[in-house]
Design an enzyme around this catalytic site. Structure first.
Site: not given
Length: 243
Positions: A49-50
């Site tokens: 995701g991040t």
């Protein structure tokens, strides 16, 4: 040679008087392809995701990331280190597929050690950014979108590297699903004369902004401070500790 039946021709995408797509289907394209692609995406592996950010200062660079990994709609891990030392004075953030990112990091670490052993000197950041881009262009590490930061004899460097290997040197940059929220903070608060401590604070603000709005980012912050003396990676479950 047997003449194909109408059913077989229709399955392969015969136009049947419809000239709206006279150049299709493409080679290897079959009916129901979109549904199969959607199914494959649902079965994809763990992704980070991040939100990751990188900032350059005169004395070094600061790289920061959140700590959440997702598996579909589920948070699969709350303690992922998304920034790793890959060079005595260089580090890499990861965004994208976890397995590909881990493989990319180990491959870069091995190549850096080989370079040092063969030449008796550390690889420059320009060479390391080119190597990283070449790895990504090979297609073996899809999909990973890293930030490379480091210090060499020419000073501090931040490189934005896209998933296909395109490489640009920046003053500051972002990657990941929360990047648009983080970038707004960096645009407001980044200055050329930031100290390392001030850069850490700006990076933490950027990550916190993304965590507030991006569902795939969260659970704390990893910060790597890279100077000519080496790489120091720290972990904070409470981002406010850096503010």
């Amino acid at each position: 040679m047997r003449t194909p039946t109408r059913d077989a021709a229709s399955e392969l995408g015969q136009l049947d008087g419809d000239d709206s797509n006279v150049f299709g289907p493409e080679l290897g394209e079959f009916s129901g392809n979109a549904a199969r692609e959607g199914s494959a995406a649902d079965d994809a592996g763990m992704k980070t995701g991040t939100t990751t950010v990188g900032l350059k200062t005169e004395d070094g660079v600061v790289l920061a990331t959140d700590m959440r990994a997702s598996l579909g709609n589920m948070v699969s891990s709350k303690d992922v280190q998304k920034v790793e030392e890959i060079h005595p004075t260089g580090a890499l953030t990861i965004a994208g597929s976890v397995s590909a990112a881990q493989n990319l990091i180990s491959s870069l670490q091995a190549e850096v050690r080989l370079y040092e052993a063969r030449r008796g000197e550390d690889m420059s950041m320009q060479a390391l950014s080119t190597l990283t881009g070449n790895f990504l262009r090979s297609g073996a590490f899809l999909i990973v979108s890293p930030i490379l930061g480091g210090v060499d004899s020419e000073g501090s460097h931040i490189y934005s590297i896209d998933a296909l290997g395109g490489t640009t040197e920046e003053e500051y940059t972002v990657t990941g699903s929360g990047s648009q929220f983080a970038l707004g903070v960096l645009e407001q608060h980044y200055e050329d004369d930031l100290s390392l401590d001030e850069a850490e604070t700006v990076a933490a603000r950027a990550i916190k902004s993304a965590v507030e709005r991006d569902l795939a980012s969260g659970n704390g912050i990893n910060v790597a401070v890279v100077t000519e003396d080496g790489v120091e990676v720290s972990k904070y479950k409470d981002i406010d500790q850096l503010l």
